[in-house]
Scaffold this active site. Sequence first.
Site, PDB file in Angstrom:
ATOM      1  N   SER A 128       0.828  -1.202   0.000  1.00 12.85           N
ATOM      2  CA  SER A 128       0.000   0.000   0.000  1.00 12.85           C
ATOM      3  C   SER A 128       0.871   1.264   0.000  1.00 12.85           C
ATOM      4  CB  SER A 128      -0.959  -0.076   1.190  1.00 12.85           C
ATOM      5  OG  SER A 128      -1.931   0.908   1.094  1.00 12.85           O
ATOM      6  N   ASP A 184     -10.248  -3.257  -5.285  1.00 11.84           N
ATOM      7  CA  ASP A 184      -9.322  -2.296  -4.682  1.00 11.84           C
ATOM      8  C   ASP A 184      -9.235  -1.067  -5.591  1.00 11.84           C
ATOM      9  OD1 ASP A 184      -7.195  -0.925  -3.551  1.00 11.84           O
ATOM     10  OD2 ASP A 184      -5.739  -2.549  -3.778  1.00 11.84           O
ATOM     11  N   HIS A 192      -8.327  -4.551  -0.805  1.00 11.20           N
ATOM     12  CA  HIS A 192      -7.165  -3.785  -0.366  1.00 11.20           C
ATOM     13  C   HIS A 192      -6.777  -4.136   1.071  1.00 11.20           C
ATOM     14  CE1 HIS A 192      -4.114  -0.781  -0.664  1.00 11.20           C
ATOM     15  NE2 HIS A 192      -4.408  -0.417   0.567  1.00 11.20           N
TER      16      HIS A 192
END
Length: 408
Positions: free
Chosen positions: A191, A348, A378
């Site tokens: 991320s 996501d 995600h």
Amino acid sequence: MRTVPALLTALTALTAYYVYTPLPSTLAEPWKLLLLDATFRLAQDLSNFAHYVGFSHHLRVLNFVSNYFDKMDPASSIYLEVSDTVFDGVEVRIFEPKKELHGSLQRSIIYVHGGGWALGSARTRSYDSLCRQISEDVNAVVVSIEYRLVPNVHFPEQINDVYTATKYFLQPEVLAKYSVDPQRIAISGDSAGGNLAAAVCQQLAQDETVTTKVKLQALIYPVLQILDFNTPSYQQNMNMPILSRFVMIKFWLDYLNGSHSFAHAMLVNNHTSLDVNEAIALRQLLNWNSLLPLSFKKNYTPLMQSIGNPSIIQEVPALFDPRASPLIAHKEILKKLPKTYILTCEHDVLRDDGTMYVKRLEEAGVDVTHDHYEDGFHGCMIFATWPTYFSAGARTRDGYIKWLVENL
Ligand SMILES: *[C@@H]1O[C@H](CO)[C@@H](O)[C@H](O)[C@H]1NC(C)=O
Ligand SMILES: *[C@@H]1O[C@H](CO)[C@@H](O)[C@H](O)[C@H]1NC(C)=O
């Protein structure tokens, strides 16, 4: 006494309202995900409230609460030595396979945790256990970097911290101290940590003072661009659990120290409209809409404004900085990057950030493995252990580790 059942009913209705969001049928374990998401939203709402009443910055509250419940001391095991130390002023947690369990030089992974540049820590249970698992399964020294976070610091300090610790570690005498093979080092992150890992990898590739080159980069659902909040994946997943589009825009603005008042304009791409000179120059270099496969586009229509808010770039000059958006780096830089692994999840908003980077790297001649998970969401990789176990979490983690074992 009548009030008790009435209250319970009201509470149940409220909870159901709070928890329930319609989800696509391809997502595995939807109810569990809704509960996890509701917990996150509750924590966010409470910290926003604390911010509103003037108690403290909302991100500081959120971080305090999550670390309070989640922080782990560096505990060694029969396989690993785990310790906290400092690399040139930057805190790191190191996981080393016990000396008697390996022969000579070992492989190594520099890990950068996620959390929107504002949350998370190398010391939280989720990242501590992920790095343990990587260290044991790959039989590698893992250096997990405790970079400073928003609101204490903003862009580019997070990158600088990761860069400083990485550069320190890559010195021959430091690698020797940890018995690390200089030919077998990877940099990785998930991320926002994937954003930092990608940025640092580009910076390392251009830094001639660093003699040890990393062999691999591995990016897990990375954040890679702030130019377009209407890519197909941003459009298709704007209200997906764990990370909604609006929350992502706010993370970006906090990271670049821009005002949240720009968020609504950026939602409609007013920051990269055709009257923004920098955006025109960039579009001539890079048509990011052409980088995606048709199968991802579905009913997609690109959103490009002819008139927008050119003032945003004045207030947030980092908008067009490739250190913030590694996706827009020049091809000359991309060419120098090592073999790459990119993991993306269907559900996501960041799916297309990672997918576009795969394409750009391939076009620059880099060897790329793209693992796409149709039922992934995600953040799933850190939800691979009790009490937040998801099968998508365990599968993404195992696939990623397998790639490291085979390629590092
Ligand atoms: C962030 O923005 C605020 C308000 O615009 C400004 O006062 C502050 O100096 C900025 N901080 C940094 C680190 O640039
Ligand atoms: C986008 O920019 C246009 C032109 O300046 C403006 O009229 C519109 O209100 C902006 N949209 C948002 C959401 O700020």
